[in-house]
Every structure is written in C-alpha cells, then in structure tokens.
Design a protein around this motif. Structure first.
Motif, PDB file in Angstrom:
ATOM      1  N   MET A 242       0.839  -1.180   0.000  1.00  0.00           N
ATOM      2  CA  MET A 242       0.000   0.000   0.000  1.00  0.00           C
ATOM      3  C   MET A 242       0.887   1.247   0.000  1.00  0.00           C
ATOM      4  O   MET A 242       1.909   1.287   0.672  1.00  0.00           O
ATOM      5  CB  MET A 242      -0.915  -0.022   1.226  1.00  0.00           C
ATOM      6  CG  MET A 242      -1.962   1.025   1.194  1.00  0.00           C
ATOM      7  SD  MET A 242      -3.274   0.547   2.333  1.00  0.00           S
ATOM      8  CE  MET A 242      -4.111   2.067   2.413  1.00  0.00           C
ATOM      9  N   ALA A 243       0.482   2.252  -0.750  1.00  0.00           N
ATOM     10  CA  ALA A 243       1.279   3.467  -0.879  1.00  0.00           C
ATOM     11  C   ALA A 243       1.251   4.277   0.414  1.00  0.00           C
ATOM     12  O   ALA A 243       0.249   4.277   1.133  1.00  0.00           O
ATOM     13  CB  ALA A 243       0.745   4.316  -2.022  1.00  0.00           C
ATOM     14  N   PRO A 244       2.354   4.959   0.696  1.00  0.00           N
ATOM     15  CA  PRO A 244       2.366   5.790   1.904  1.00  0.00           C
ATOM     16  C   PRO A 244       1.427   6.977   1.763  1.00  0.00           C
ATOM     17  O   PRO A 244       1.159   7.449   0.663  1.00  0.00           O
ATOM     18  CB  PRO A 244       3.824   6.258   1.998  1.00  0.00           C
ATOM     19  CG  PRO A 244       4.350   6.140   0.617  1.00  0.00           C
ATOM     20  CD  PRO A 244       3.610   5.008  -0.026  1.00  0.00           C
ATOM     21  N   LYS A 245       0.919   7.469   2.900  1.00  0.00           N
ATOM     22  CA  LYS A 245      -0.004   8.600   2.898  1.00  0.00           C
ATOM     23  C   LYS A 245       0.742   9.860   2.450  1.00  0.00           C
ATOM     24  O   LYS A 245       1.865  10.108   2.853  1.00  0.00           O
ATOM     25  CB  LYS A 245      -0.587   8.793   4.289  1.00  0.00           C
ATOM     26  CG  LYS A 245      -1.681   9.823   4.341  1.00  0.00           C
ATOM     27  CD  LYS A 245      -2.543   9.597   5.546  1.00  0.00           C
ATOM     28  CE  LYS A 245      -3.579  10.683   5.655  1.00  0.00           C
ATOM     29  NZ  LYS A 245      -4.759  10.394   4.890  1.00  0.00           N
ATOM     30  N   LEU A 246       0.076  10.642   1.581  1.00  0.00           N
ATOM     31  CA  LEU A 246       0.690  11.852   1.049  1.00  0.00           C
ATOM     32  C   LEU A 246       0.511  13.025   2.005  1.00  0.00           C
ATOM     33  O   LEU A 246      -0.471  13.102   2.746  1.00  0.00           O
ATOM     34  CB  LEU A 246       0.059  12.215  -0.300  1.00  0.00           C
ATOM     35  CG  LEU A 246       0.301  11.264  -1.450  1.00  0.00           C
ATOM     36  CD1 LEU A 246      -0.497  11.716  -2.659  1.00  0.00           C
ATOM     37  CD2 LEU A 246       1.773  11.185  -1.792  1.00  0.00           C
ATOM     38  N   TYR A 247       1.474  13.923   1.956  1.00  0.00           N
ATOM     39  CA  TYR A 247       1.350  15.169   2.716  1.00  0.00           C
ATOM     40  C   TYR A 247       0.245  16.012   2.091  1.00  0.00           C
ATOM     41  O   TYR A 247      -0.068  15.865   0.904  1.00  0.00           O
ATOM     42  CB  TYR A 247       2.672  15.935   2.680  1.00  0.00           C
ATOM     43  CG  TYR A 247       3.792  15.231   3.432  1.00  0.00           C
ATOM     44  CD1 TYR A 247       3.786  15.188   4.819  1.00  0.00           C
ATOM     45  CD2 TYR A 247       4.840  14.634   2.752  1.00  0.00           C
ATOM     46  CE1 TYR A 247       4.811  14.544   5.513  1.00  0.00           C
ATOM     47  CE2 TYR A 247       5.853  13.986   3.422  1.00  0.00           C
ATOM     48  CZ  TYR A 247       5.832  13.944   4.806  1.00  0.00           C
ATOM     49  OH  TYR A 247       6.829  13.309   5.483  1.00  0.00           O
ATOM     50  N   PRO A 248      -0.354  16.930   2.863  1.00  0.00           N
ATOM     51  CA  PRO A 248      -1.444  17.762   2.317  1.00  0.00           C
ATOM     52  C   PRO A 248      -1.045  18.533   1.059  1.00  0.00           C
ATOM     53  O   PRO A 248      -1.827  18.650   0.119  1.00  0.00           O
ATOM     54  CB  PRO A 248      -1.773  18.725   3.468  1.00  0.00           C
ATOM     55  CG  PRO A 248      -1.369  17.991   4.694  1.00  0.00           C
ATOM     56  CD  PRO A 248      -0.174  17.172   4.295  1.00  0.00           C
ATOM     57  N   GLN A 249       0.191  19.040   1.003  1.00  0.00           N
ATOM     58  CA  GLN A 249       0.644  19.772  -0.186  1.00  0.00           C
ATOM     59  C   GLN A 249       0.691  18.839  -1.405  1.00  0.00           C
ATOM     60  O   GLN A 249       0.295  19.217  -2.506  1.00  0.00           O
ATOM     61  CB  GLN A 249       2.025  20.373   0.075  1.00  0.00           C
ATOM     62  CG  GLN A 249       2.541  21.251  -1.032  1.00  0.00           C
ATOM     63  CD  GLN A 249       1.785  22.564  -1.128  1.00  0.00           C
ATOM     64  OE1 GLN A 249       1.152  22.993  -0.169  1.00  0.00           O
ATOM     65  NE2 GLN A 249       1.841  23.195  -2.269  1.00  0.00           N
ATOM     66  N   ALA A 250       1.137  17.612  -1.203  1.00  0.00           N
ATOM     67  CA  ALA A 250       1.203  16.637  -2.291  1.00  0.00           C
ATOM     68  C   ALA A 250      -0.202  16.226  -2.738  1.00  0.00           C
ATOM     69  O   ALA A 250      -0.440  16.002  -3.929  1.00  0.00           O
ATOM     70  CB  ALA A 250       1.995  15.415  -1.846  1.00  0.00           C
ATOM     71  N   GLN A 251      -1.133  16.130  -1.806  1.00  0.00           N
ATOM     72  CA  GLN A 251      -2.518  15.804  -2.161  1.00  0.00           C
ATOM     73  C   GLN A 251      -3.128  16.899  -3.029  1.00  0.00           C
ATOM     74  O   GLN A 251      -3.813  16.613  -4.009  1.00  0.00           O
ATOM     75  CB  GLN A 251      -3.365  15.625  -0.908  1.00  0.00           C
ATOM     76  CG  GLN A 251      -3.093  14.345  -0.161  1.00  0.00           C
ATOM     77  CD  GLN A 251      -3.923  14.225   1.104  1.00  0.00           C
ATOM     78  OE1 GLN A 251      -4.423  15.218   1.634  1.00  0.00           O
ATOM     79  NE2 GLN A 251      -4.052  13.006   1.600  1.00  0.00           N
TER      80      GLN A 251
END
Length: 71
Positions: free
Chosen positions: A1-10
């Motif tokens: 499973m992919a790591p959770k993205l930072y808000p800026q990356a989202q």
C-alpha cells in the motif's frame, strides 16, 4: 500500500488530475456555444434496424442524452 501523502502533495495531485478534465470540458462547451457545434446524441436502440438504417417514423428525432423528452 502506498504511503499517505502530505497535504501539499494531495493538493498537487488533485490539480494534476483535475486540470485536463476541466480543459477538455471547457473546449467542448466552447465548441458548442461559440462555433455552434451540435451536441452529440446516441440513437435509440428501438429506432435502428440490423443494417444500421434509421427505422423510426419519418421526422422522428433522437433524444439528447440526459433528457426525459419533457420541455
């Protein structure tokens, strides 16, 4: 499973996915409104025969997609 993205990356991912969709939609609407290009329609299944010829009553038009026929 992919790591959770930072808000800026989202936000960046949302922009990258959304911009092409908005651009294509704007282009289609521009073609219709400014250039007068007609909306694409699908023929009704009961109005066509096997040979692909229109078998409906003369003068009968196909309905636009998403309309119920009421005006």
């Amino acid at each position: 499973m992919a790591p959770k993205l930072y808000p800026q990356a989202q936000r960046l991912r949302t922009i990258i996915v959304t911009l092409p969709i908005m651009g294509a939609t704007a282009y289609v609407l521009f073609e219709r409104l400014v250039h007068g290009k007609p909306q694409k329609t699908l023929p009704r299944r009961d109005d066509t025969c096997e040979s692909g010829q229109h078998a409906g009553a003369p003068g009968k038009e196909t309905e636009k997609i998403g309309t119920s026929g009421e005006s």
